[in-house]
Design an enzyme around this catalytic site. Structure first.
Site, PDB file in Angstrom:
ATOM      1  N   ARG A 221       0.322  -1.397  21.390  1.00 44.16           N
ATOM      2  CA  ARG A 221       1.325  -2.164  22.140  1.00 44.16           C
ATOM      3  C   ARG A 221       2.686  -1.486  22.025  1.00 44.16           C
ATOM      4  O   ARG A 221       3.360  -1.255  23.016  1.00 44.16           O
ATOM      5  CB  ARG A 221       1.378  -3.592  21.566  1.00 44.16           C
ATOM      6  CG  ARG A 221       2.465  -4.439  22.135  1.00 44.16           C
ATOM      7  CD  ARG A 221       2.437  -5.819  21.540  1.00 44.16           C
ATOM      8  NE  ARG A 221       2.655  -5.827  20.092  1.00 44.16           N
ATOM      9  CZ  ARG A 221       2.691  -6.926  19.347  1.00 44.16           C
ATOM     10  NH1 ARG A 221       2.493  -8.106  19.905  1.00 44.16           N
ATOM     11  NH2 ARG A 221       2.895  -6.864  18.045  1.00 44.16           N
ATOM     12  N   THR A 222       3.080  -1.124  20.792  1.00 42.68           N
ATOM     13  CA  THR A 222       4.340  -0.415  20.575  1.00 42.68           C
ATOM     14  C   THR A 222       4.018   1.078  20.565  1.00 42.68           C
ATOM     15  O   THR A 222       3.527   1.622  19.572  1.00 42.68           O
ATOM     16  CB  THR A 222       4.960  -0.843  19.225  1.00 42.68           C
ATOM     17  OG1 THR A 222       4.912  -2.273  19.143  1.00 42.68           O
ATOM     18  CG2 THR A 222       6.383  -0.354  19.073  1.00 42.68           C
TER      19      THR A 222
ATOM     20  N   LYS B  52       0.809  -1.225   0.000  1.00 38.30           N
ATOM     21  CA  LYS B  52       0.000   0.000   0.000  1.00 38.30           C
ATOM     22  C   LYS B  52       0.848   1.284   0.000  1.00 38.30           C
ATOM     23  O   LYS B  52       0.394   2.318  -0.460  1.00 38.30           O
ATOM     24  CB  LYS B  52      -0.968   0.000   1.182  1.00 38.30           C
ATOM     25  CG  LYS B  52      -2.107  -1.001   1.016  1.00 38.30           C
ATOM     26  CD  LYS B  52      -3.098  -0.938   2.156  1.00 38.30           C
ATOM     27  CE  LYS B  52      -4.201  -1.971   1.962  1.00 38.30           C
ATOM     28  NZ  LYS B  52      -5.254  -1.887   2.965  1.00 38.30           N
TER      29      LYS B  52
ATOM     30  N   GLY C 153      -4.518   0.143  18.152  1.00 41.78           N
ATOM     31  CA  GLY C 153      -3.640  -0.260  17.063  1.00 41.78           C
ATOM     32  C   GLY C 153      -3.023   0.951  16.384  1.00 41.78           C
ATOM     33  O   GLY C 153      -3.532   2.079  16.512  1.00 41.78           O
ATOM     34  N   ALA C 154      -1.897   0.697  15.700  1.00 39.60           N
ATOM     35  CA  ALA C 154      -1.222   1.793  14.987  1.00 39.60           C
ATOM     36  C   ALA C 154      -0.634   1.280  13.675  1.00 39.60           C
ATOM     37  O   ALA C 154       0.356   1.811  13.177  1.00 39.60           O
ATOM     38  CB  ALA C 154      -0.138   2.405  15.870  1.00 39.60           C
TER      39      ALA C 154
HETATM   40  P1  NAP Z   1      -0.892  -4.186  10.696  1.00 36.72           P
HETATM   41  O1  NAP Z   1      -0.458  -3.003   9.928  1.00 36.72           O
HETATM   42  O2  NAP Z   1      -0.059  -5.425  10.676  1.00 36.72           O
HETATM   43  O3  NAP Z   1      -1.076  -3.730  12.249  1.00 36.72           O
HETATM   44  C1  NAP Z   1      -1.359  -4.676  13.243  1.00 36.72           C
HETATM   45  C2  NAP Z   1      -1.694  -3.957  14.555  1.00 36.72           C
HETATM   46  O4  NAP Z   1      -2.068  -4.951  15.520  1.00 36.72           O
HETATM   47  C3  NAP Z   1      -0.522  -3.193  15.167  1.00 36.72           C
HETATM   48  O5  NAP Z   1      -1.000  -2.064  15.839  1.00 36.72           O
HETATM   49  C4  NAP Z   1       0.041  -4.223  16.155  1.00 36.72           C
HETATM   50  O6  NAP Z   1       0.727  -3.639  17.258  1.00 36.72           O
HETATM   51  C5  NAP Z   1      -1.232  -4.845  16.662  1.00 36.72           C
HETATM   52  N1  NAP Z   1      -0.973  -6.172  17.216  1.00 36.72           N
HETATM   53  C6  NAP Z   1      -0.709  -7.317  16.516  1.00 36.72           C
HETATM   54  N2  NAP Z   1      -0.536  -8.355  17.373  1.00 36.72           N
HETATM   55  C7  NAP Z   1      -0.703  -7.853  18.632  1.00 36.72           C
HETATM   56  C8  NAP Z   1      -0.684  -8.412  19.940  1.00 36.72           C
HETATM   57  N3  NAP Z   1      -0.441  -9.719  20.138  1.00 36.72           N
HETATM   58  N4  NAP Z   1      -0.921  -7.606  21.001  1.00 36.72           N
HETATM   59  C9  NAP Z   1      -1.173  -6.291  20.824  1.00 36.72           C
HETATM   60  N5  NAP Z   1      -1.227  -5.683  19.613  1.00 36.72           N
HETATM   61  C10 NAP Z   1      -0.984  -6.459  18.532  1.00 36.72           C
HETATM   62  O7  NAP Z   1      -2.340  -4.671  10.244  1.00 36.72           O
HETATM   63  P2  NAP Z   1      -3.497  -3.767   9.572  1.00 36.72           P
HETATM   64  O8  NAP Z   1      -3.377  -3.848   8.102  1.00 36.72           O
HETATM   65  O9  NAP Z   1      -3.501  -2.448  10.234  1.00 36.72           O
HETATM   66  O10 NAP Z   1      -4.804  -4.613   9.975  1.00 36.72           O
HETATM   67  C11 NAP Z   1      -5.293  -4.616  11.303  1.00 36.72           C
HETATM   68  C12 NAP Z   1      -6.639  -5.343  11.356  1.00 36.72           C
HETATM   69  O11 NAP Z   1      -7.614  -4.630  10.613  1.00 36.72           O
HETATM   70  C13 NAP Z   1      -6.568  -6.752  10.757  1.00 36.72           C
HETATM   71  O12 NAP Z   1      -7.220  -7.617  11.623  1.00 36.72           O
HETATM   72  C14 NAP Z   1      -7.321  -6.659   9.448  1.00 36.72           C
HETATM   73  O13 NAP Z   1      -8.036  -7.840   9.194  1.00 36.72           O
HETATM   74  C15 NAP Z   1      -8.284  -5.499   9.713  1.00 36.72           C
HETATM   75  N6  NAP Z   1      -8.611  -4.769   8.468  1.00 36.72           N
HETATM   76  C16 NAP Z   1      -9.908  -4.782   8.050  1.00 36.72           C
HETATM   77  C17 NAP Z   1     -10.258  -4.105   6.886  1.00 36.72           C
HETATM   78  C18 NAP Z   1     -11.687  -4.139   6.420  1.00 36.72           C
HETATM   79  O14 NAP Z   1     -11.961  -3.814   5.253  1.00 36.72           O
HETATM   80  N7  NAP Z   1     -12.631  -4.472   7.277  1.00 36.72           N
HETATM   81  C19 NAP Z   1      -9.293  -3.412   6.155  1.00 36.72           C
HETATM   82  C20 NAP Z   1      -7.976  -3.405   6.635  1.00 36.72           C
HETATM   83  C21 NAP Z   1      -7.647  -4.104   7.790  1.00 36.72           C
HETATM   84  P3  NAP Z   1       2.320  -3.314  17.164  1.00 36.72           P
HETATM   85  O15 NAP Z   1       2.438  -2.024  16.420  1.00 36.72           O
HETATM   86  O16 NAP Z   1       2.727  -3.213  18.575  1.00 36.72           O
HETATM   87  O17 NAP Z   1       2.944  -4.484  16.444  1.00 36.72           O
END
Ligand code: NAP
Length: 294
Positions: free
Chosen positions: A161-162, A76, A136-137
């Site tokens: 978390r971070t 992205k 989340g971030a």
């Molecule tokens: P990403 O960029 O990988 O970010 C993951 C986030 O989750 C980070 O803030 C991470 O924290 C946190 N995290 C992961 N494991 C953790 C744990 N064990 N404990 C605490 N925090 C944890 O992922 P993303 O693309 O933002 O997606 C996030 C979620 O949104 C996913 O579940 C995805 O399915 C959903 N999503 C949905 C849509 C939709 O259309 N509905 C679109 C996009 C995403 P750290 O920074 O500390 O690692």
């Protein structure tokens, strides 16, 4: 949703998804269902693009007269340098999920943001003047934070978390909108916000994603007692632990399937220069539910 037969012939236009992996995607259902419903000669396919090859993929798609592309993880941001222009919001965020063909190349858009907004509006959730907690971030949380700031949220707290990552997102959003309404916090710091006030919470971590159905990033009930509305961006499982905990504490809870639906619809509208009627959007939503076995 009543559907026409989908045809493929010499005039068929192609759209698709680039990412790695792409095998789990539901986007072909969204776009091919819309195209069939409209009788539009368009087909949507997933393209698995190996790491380091996104530039070649965009160039190749343009040469092949591909009408539009969605972009998913991990490209992205990486795709930006291969574009011929960006929409204002996408430029602010520094990430795109939709490429629209122009004469010289592709223009980038971020329909995660507009799709999330449309999903929230359709559930009657407002952002203007609200105090909002974003969990989340990562990429999805960034989209949510930019959306909240752009729609006049009173205060946005990013809990991650971070903590440094949350700080980075807060700084970027504040800079982009010349505001100071976004603040970063550690995940447990919600306890410092004080009691009495109720918040809208947007769950944008990947904790609770299938198969980890029994997990939520915050498990303390006292957190959920602060929430009047919880919006989980996860849509699989359909009812997440976060949603259950919001509801058990008396709040209303929503999942991310409508965000997925509307980010797709927004992309389809950009590619075809049309507006999808709301009744078709809702019929498509029912198709997605059926596909998920709900
Ligand atoms: P990403 O960029 O990988 O970010 C993951 C986030 O989750 C980070 O803030 C991470 O924290 C946190 N995290 C992961 N494991 C953790 C744990 N064990 N404990 C605490 N925090 C944890 O992922 P993303 O693309 O933002 O997606 C996030 C979620 O949104 C996913 O579940 C995805 O399915 C959903 N999503 C949905 C849509 C939709 O259309 N509905 C679109 C996009 C995403 P750290 O920074 O500390 O690692």
């Amino acid at each position: 949703m009543q559907q026409e037969e989908q045809r493929i012939d010499g005039h068929t236009r192609v759209c698709g998804l680039i990412g790695n992996p792409v095998e789990h995607t539901m986007s072909p259902i969204i776009h091919n269902t819309l195209a069939k419903k409209e009788g539009r000669n368009l087909i949507y396919v997933p393209f698995h693009v190996e790491n380091g090859r996104v530039g070649e993929a965009v160039k190749g798609a343009f040469a092949l007269n591909v009408l539009g592309l969605n972009v998913t993880v991990p490209y992205k941001s990486e795709v930006l340098e291969h574009l011929d222009g960006m929409d204002g919001m996408a430029e602010k965020i520094g990430a795109v999920n939709t490429l629209v063909r122009t004469d010289k190349g592709y223009k980038g858009y971020n329909t995660d943001v507009t799709g999330l907004y449309r999903a929230m509006c359709s559930e009657g959730i407002r952002l203007e003047g609200e105090e909002i907690l974003i969990l989340g971030a990562g990429g999805a949380a960034r989209a949510a934070a930019f959306l909240c700031a752009s729609k006049g949220a009173k205060k946005v707290y990013i809990l991650n978390r971070t903590a440094e990552k949350a700080g980075g997102v807060a700084e970027e959003v504040n800079r982009a909108f010349r505001t100071e309404c976004v603040r970063a916090m550690r995940m447990g710091d919600y306890k410092n916000l004080g009691t009495g006030r109720k918040y809208l919470a947007i769950q944008a971590t990947s904790v609770g994603l299938y198969p980890d159905k029994e997990k939520a990033v915050i498990m303390e009930r006292e957190f959920y007692e602060m929430i009047h509305t919880g919006f989980d961006l996860i849509y699989k499982p359909f009812r997440t632990k976060f949603m259950s905990m919001v509801q058990e504490a008396g709040g209303q809870a929503f999942h991310g399937l409508k965000m997925l639906l509307y980010q797709g619809i927004e992309a389809y509208e950009l590619w075809n220069g049309i507006a999808v009627p709301e009744e078709d959007a809702l019929a498509l939503y029912r198709t997605l539910l059926e596909y998920m076995g709900i």
